[in-house]
Design a protein around this motif. Structure first.
Motif, PDB file in Angstrom:
ATOM      1  N   TYR A  94      -0.281  15.900 -14.194  1.00  0.00           N
ATOM      2  CA  TYR A  94      -0.857  14.640 -13.975  1.00  0.00           C
ATOM      3  C   TYR A  94      -0.787  12.763 -14.611  1.00  0.00           C
ATOM      4  N   ASP A  97      -0.019  11.599 -10.929  1.00  0.00           N
ATOM      5  CA  ASP A  97      -1.085  10.858 -10.580  1.00  0.00           C
ATOM      6  C   ASP A  97      -1.412   9.451 -10.664  1.00  0.00           C
ATOM      7  N   LEU A 105      -6.404   9.534  -6.895  1.00  0.00           N
ATOM      8  CA  LEU A 105      -7.901   9.395  -8.072  1.00  0.00           C
ATOM      9  C   LEU A 105      -8.465   8.231  -7.836  1.00  0.00           C
ATOM     10  N   VAL A 109      -2.364  13.722  -6.363  1.00  0.00           N
ATOM     11  CA  VAL A 109      -3.592  13.720  -5.694  1.00  0.00           C
ATOM     12  C   VAL A 109      -4.034  12.147  -5.653  1.00  0.00           C
ATOM     13  N   SER A 123     -12.546  13.118  -8.612  1.00  0.00           N
ATOM     14  CA  SER A 123     -11.118  13.036  -7.977  1.00  0.00           C
ATOM     15  C   SER A 123     -10.771  14.772  -8.475  1.00  0.00           C
ATOM     16  N   ARG A 140      -7.342  14.185 -11.713  1.00  0.00           N
ATOM     17  CA  ARG A 140      -7.316  15.552 -11.725  1.00  0.00           C
ATOM     18  C   ARG A 140      -8.207  16.612 -11.832  1.00  0.00           C
ATOM     19  N   SER A 198      -7.365  21.032  -8.208  1.00  0.00           N
ATOM     20  CA  SER A 198      -6.094  21.421  -7.568  1.00  0.00           C
ATOM     21  C   SER A 198      -6.214  22.709  -8.872  1.00  0.00           C
TER      22      SER A 198
END
Length: 259
Positions: free
Chosen positions: A70, A73, A8, A6, A59, A54, A62
């Protein structure tokens, strides 16, 4: 299968030039909780980026809180023009994520500073640990939290309350129980065996609820001569709040031409 990284959310301090440092917070915290360390580093001409992990801060949330996700990311956070961070500083969960990210990509950072990281979580400790972290999601008032932690700046208490207010119980449970802690498989010490970048680990005072111990430091130091550790007397788990100057001092030592 791990979810895709994702994007951040990040905060920035400093001139944008000079040494480049990435800060990664612990569970139930946020990028903003680094405000004091980041400000002190910026005053020394250091450019600082702090990321919300995340499920934290601004952020994205999920369904996946695997440590590998993690790490993916933070590895995807845009790097400096040089291609590598000069230093990554990770507190608690952020320290564990830093260790895994560095083991995944040795070119990610030139040095790492881990602040009381949970490198080993015994299965017998999981329930108490989760219960304690879940309690952080409903912290006392800013004033009461400041009174409980007399070494903290009042804004540390404010930032902690704000950060905890946006983290869900699911994020906590999935992060701790979902990464092998329940089965006693949360053990990241072996990640340091091939470390080429210098790594400094700061442990909290054992009398103040430390997650990292001297015994762990001794074991890890035997794995690699690039790893060193120290215990910060009188500091609790949040060393960056109890003794921000100590964290900044070690960070500056690890930066090029600043040791």
């Amino acid at each position: 299968m791990s979810a895709a990284p994702v994007s951040l959310a990040t905060l920035h301090w400093g001139p944008g030039t000079g040494p480049q440092v990435l800060l990664l917070h612990g569970i139930t915290s946020s990028a903003g909780t680094w405000w004091q360390v980041a400000s002190l580093l910026a005053e020394q001409g250091v450019s600082v980026t702090a990321a919300d992990l995340r499920g934290h801060g601004s952020s994205p949330r999920s369904t996946d809180y695997a440590l590998e996700s993690y790490a993916a990311d933070v590895l995807a956070v845009p790097r400096p023009a040089s291609g590598a961070w000069d230093l990554v500083v990770g507190h608690s969960l952020g320290g564990a994520v830093t260790a895994l990210a560095l083991a995944t990509d040795a070119t990610w950072t030139r040095a790492a500073l881990l602040v009381d990281p949970p490198l080993v979580i015994a299965a017998a400790d999981v329930d108490d640990l989760v219960e304690g972290i879940l309690a952080d999601l409903e912290p006392p008032s800013v004033g009461e939290l400041a009174r409980q932690h007399p070494h903290w700046h009042v804004d540390d208490a404010f930032q902690k309350v704000q950060a905890a207010g946006v983290v869900s119980p699911f994020t906590v449970e999935a992060t701790i129980r979902g990464n092998g802690a329940r089965a006693g498989e949360w053990n990241l010490e072996a990640l340091f065996g091939g470390s080429e970048a210098p790594v400094m680990i700061l442990g909290a005072d054992p009398a103040q609820g430390a997650m990292f111990s001297v015994e762990q430091g001794e074991r890890i130091a035997r794995l690699s001569d690039r790893v060193a550790y120290d215990i910060v007397a009188g500091a609790g788990h949040s060393i960056q709040r109890d003794a921000p100057g100590v964290v900044v001092e070690h960070a500056l030592r690890l930066l090029p031409n600043r040791g």
